[in-house]
Design a protein around this motif. Sequence first.
Motif, PDB file in Angstrom:
ATOM      1  N   LEU A   1       6.698  -5.272 -10.217  1.00 58.22           N
ATOM      2  CA  LEU A   1       6.687  -4.798 -11.605  1.00 58.22           C
ATOM      3  C   LEU A   1       5.332  -4.203 -11.962  1.00 58.22           C
ATOM      4  O   LEU A   1       5.250  -3.132 -12.589  1.00 58.22           O
ATOM      5  N   LEU A   2       4.266  -4.892 -11.580  1.00 58.55           N
ATOM      6  CA  LEU A   2       2.915  -4.387 -11.863  1.00 58.55           C
ATOM      7  C   LEU A   2       2.648  -3.086 -11.108  1.00 58.55           C
ATOM      8  O   LEU A   2       2.039  -2.151 -11.651  1.00 58.55           O
ATOM      9  N   MET A   3       3.115  -3.030  -9.880  1.00 60.02           N
ATOM     10  CA  MET A   3       2.913  -1.825  -9.078  1.00 60.02           C
ATOM     11  C   MET A   3       3.636  -0.632  -9.690  1.00 60.02           C
ATOM     12  O   MET A   3       3.102   0.490  -9.739  1.00 60.02           O
TER      13      MET A   3
ATOM     14  N   GLY B   1      -2.576   4.565   0.981  1.00 61.68           N
ATOM     15  CA  GLY B   1      -3.933   4.105   0.708  1.00 61.68           C
ATOM     16  C   GLY B   1      -3.941   2.685   0.174  1.00 61.68           C
ATOM     17  O   GLY B   1      -4.769   1.857   0.575  1.00 61.68           O
ATOM     18  N   LEU B   2      -3.003   2.381  -0.727  1.00 61.01           N
ATOM     19  CA  LEU B   2      -2.895   1.019  -1.253  1.00 61.01           C
ATOM     20  C   LEU B   2      -2.567   0.034  -0.135  1.00 61.01           C
ATOM     21  O   LEU B   2      -3.121  -1.076  -0.092  1.00 61.01           O
ATOM     22  N   ALA B   3      -1.678   0.432   0.769  1.00 61.33           N
ATOM     23  CA  ALA B   3      -1.305  -0.448   1.886  1.00 61.33           C
ATOM     24  C   ALA B   3      -2.522  -0.774   2.748  1.00 61.33           C
ATOM     25  O   ALA B   3      -2.707  -1.919   3.178  1.00 61.33           O
ATOM     26  N   ILE B   4      -3.358   0.225   3.014  1.00 62.19           N
ATOM     27  CA  ILE B   4      -4.560  -0.006   3.822  1.00 62.19           C
ATOM     28  C   ILE B   4      -5.525  -0.935   3.103  1.00 62.19           C
ATOM     29  O   ILE B   4      -6.134  -1.831   3.713  1.00 62.19           O
ATOM     30  N   VAL B   5      -5.668  -0.745   1.785  1.00 60.62           N
ATOM     31  CA  VAL B   5      -6.556  -1.610   1.000  1.00 60.62           C
ATOM     32  C   VAL B   5      -6.084  -3.060   1.075  1.00 60.62           C
ATOM     33  O   VAL B   5      -6.874  -3.990   1.288  1.00 60.62           O
ATOM     34  N   VAL B   6      -4.776  -3.275   0.895  1.00 59.12           N
ATOM     35  CA  VAL B   6      -4.215  -4.632   0.949  1.00 59.12           C
ATOM     36  C   VAL B   6      -4.419  -5.238   2.332  1.00 59.12           C
ATOM     37  O   VAL B   6      -4.808  -6.400   2.475  1.00 59.12           O
TER      38      VAL B   6
ATOM     39  N   VAL C   1       1.898 -13.436  12.769  1.00 58.04           N
ATOM     40  CA  VAL C   1       1.431 -13.269  11.394  1.00 58.04           C
ATOM     41  C   VAL C   1      -0.047 -12.912  11.409  1.00 58.04           C
ATOM     42  O   VAL C   1      -0.902 -13.739  11.733  1.00 58.04           O
ATOM     43  N   ASN C   2      -0.358 -11.673  11.097  1.00 58.69           N
ATOM     44  CA  ASN C   2      -1.741 -11.216  10.970  1.00 58.69           C
ATOM     45  C   ASN C   2      -1.762 -10.052   9.987  1.00 58.69           C
ATOM     46  O   ASN C   2      -0.712  -9.581   9.543  1.00 58.69           O
ATOM     47  N   PRO C   3      -2.944  -9.577   9.599  1.00 60.16           N
ATOM     48  CA  PRO C   3      -3.006  -8.548   8.551  1.00 60.16           C
ATOM     49  C   PRO C   3      -2.378  -7.212   8.891  1.00 60.16           C
ATOM     50  O   PRO C   3      -2.198  -6.381   8.001  1.00 60.16           O
ATOM     51  N   THR C   4      -2.021  -6.975  10.153  1.00 55.67           N
ATOM     52  CA  THR C   4      -1.449  -5.676  10.526  1.00 55.67           C
ATOM     53  C   THR C   4       0.079  -5.646  10.467  1.00 55.67           C
ATOM     54  O   THR C   4       0.669  -4.598  10.721  1.00 55.67           O
ATOM     55  N   ILE C   5       0.715  -6.750  10.140  1.00 59.83           N
ATOM     56  CA  ILE C   5       2.181  -6.783  10.207  1.00 59.83           C
ATOM     57  C   ILE C   5       2.827  -5.823   9.214  1.00 59.83           C
ATOM     58  O   ILE C   5       3.903  -5.297   9.460  1.00 59.83           O
ATOM     59  N   GLY C   6       2.155  -5.574   8.090  1.00 57.31           N
ATOM     60  CA  GLY C   6       2.718  -4.670   7.095  1.00 57.31           C
ATOM     61  C   GLY C   6       2.833  -3.246   7.598  1.00 57.31           C
ATOM     62  O   GLY C   6       3.878  -2.602   7.458  1.00 57.31           O
ATOM     63  N   THR C   7       1.753  -2.739   8.189  1.00 58.03           N
ATOM     64  CA  THR C   7       1.781  -1.373   8.710  1.00 58.03           C
ATOM     65  C   THR C   7       2.647  -1.284   9.964  1.00 58.03           C
ATOM     66  O   THR C   7       3.271  -0.250  10.222  1.00 58.03           O
TER      67      THR C   7
ATOM     68  N   ALA D   1       3.714   1.720   0.534  1.00 61.79           N
ATOM     69  CA  ALA D   1       3.097   0.401   0.393  1.00 61.79           C
ATOM     70  C   ALA D   1       4.137  -0.706   0.542  1.00 61.79           C
ATOM     71  O   ALA D   1       3.828  -1.876   0.289  1.00 61.79           O
ATOM     72  N   HIS D   2       5.351  -0.357   0.938  1.00 59.50           N
ATOM     73  CA  HIS D   2       6.406  -1.362   1.071  1.00 59.50           C
ATOM     74  C   HIS D   2       6.045  -2.379   2.151  1.00 59.50           C
ATOM     75  O   HIS D   2       6.363  -3.568   2.022  1.00 59.50           O
ATOM     76  N   GLY D   3       5.397  -1.916   3.211  1.00 59.30           N
ATOM     77  CA  GLY D   3       4.951  -2.842   4.247  1.00 59.30           C
ATOM     78  C   GLY D   3       3.909  -3.819   3.727  1.00 59.30           C
ATOM     79  O   GLY D   3       3.852  -4.969   4.174  1.00 59.30           O
ATOM     80  N   ALA D   4       3.100  -3.384   2.771  1.00 56.88           N
ATOM     81  CA  ALA D   4       2.109  -4.285   2.167  1.00 56.88           C
ATOM     82  C   ALA D   4       2.796  -5.390   1.385  1.00 56.88           C
ATOM     83  O   ALA D   4       2.320  -6.532   1.344  1.00 56.88           O
ATOM     84  N   LEU D   5       3.943  -5.079   0.765  1.00 52.77           N
ATOM     85  CA  LEU D   5       4.706  -6.105   0.055  1.00 52.77           C
ATOM     86  C   LEU D   5       5.271  -7.125   1.047  1.00 52.77           C
ATOM     87  O   LEU D   5       5.333  -8.326   0.756  1.00 52.77           O
ATOM     88  N   TYR D   6       5.679  -6.655   2.211  1.00 53.06           N
ATOM     89  CA  TYR D   6       6.114  -7.551   3.292  1.00 53.06           C
ATOM     90  C   TYR D   6       4.965  -8.457   3.719  1.00 53.06           C
ATOM     91  O   TYR D   6       5.146  -9.667   3.913  1.00 53.06           O
TER      92      TYR D   6
END
Length: 322
Positions: A97-99, A121-126, A246-252, A41-46
């Motif tokens: 911290l919450l994660m 799975g969390l990354a996809i949800v985000v 910048v769009n929702p796929t940049i994390g993955t 999920a590190h990409g989701a944090l990005y």
Amino acid sequence: MSLLSDVLVILLNGLQQGAIYVLLAVGLSIILGTLKFVNFAHGALYLVGTYTGLFVALNVPLSNGKLAEWGFSSFGLDIGFLAALLFVPLFVFAVGLLMERYLARAFYDRPDTDQILVTFGLAIVVQELFRVLFGSNSLPFEQPERILSVGSFAGIPVSGPIALPIVGNFPQWRLWVIGITAVLVALVYLLVEYTDFGLVVRAGTRDAEMVRLLGIKITRPYIVVFGIGAALAGVAGVVGGPLNVVNPTIGTNILVPAFLTVVIGGGGSIAGAVVGGIVFGLTTAALVAFAPAWSQVGLYAIAAIVLLTRPQGLLGDEEVTP
């Protein structure tokens, strides 16, 4: 002279691209090396860092997504890039911290496959949450023109070209990205290697049970390490946002190169993450310049060669190989 200029431009472009990989890889590496946790999920944090930075720094129009349907014609506070650069790491640190507390900690003793599945799975949800809210269209993340503008002081220019010897004109913001990355990585390295906090973290990596027997609550430094790794991903999103779509796929999209950077450098090694990021950045820049069709293939080829010849990575320890 022209050939030397071209080589130097490729070198600078590679260092800039590598800087984004380094910020992500250092965060991934310290989490993997310290907590033995594979965070997909590190990409989701990005992704969170990029959109949060966009929200703080600018005010951009919205044309699709639920926010537009709900009547929001624009998105953002428009209070400047410096504010974003200060706020986003703190915000993503809190998210980290919450994660760690409510997700990662429950999976520390589980197999790597479980960690990968739950975090991916969390990354996809985000990603899908951002897609629903903002739509699939790309949002413009303009490069900051100046920072530290106060009153009559015009501030420091950070955008536009700057004349460099031999190279000629080169985008200033790319140099700032390299500089910001160098400062942050140096601070993290000093924290881990030369402070009591870092000593506890490194001792816990070697023998967590012994650290607990000495009366040290290891969960506290662990949660801070996770937060620091998350904050670095957030910074990468802020400084890299103006240079990329910048769009929702940049994390993955950024996740695989970030993990390959860790693989090349060696899990758990900050120096390895830096070396891996520079190698990847220079390779990408060179291939884009001379063989664009092979730019992505080259990254996987380098990773394969390193894994075949040195499975623990260039500077990695076999004890923390994922």
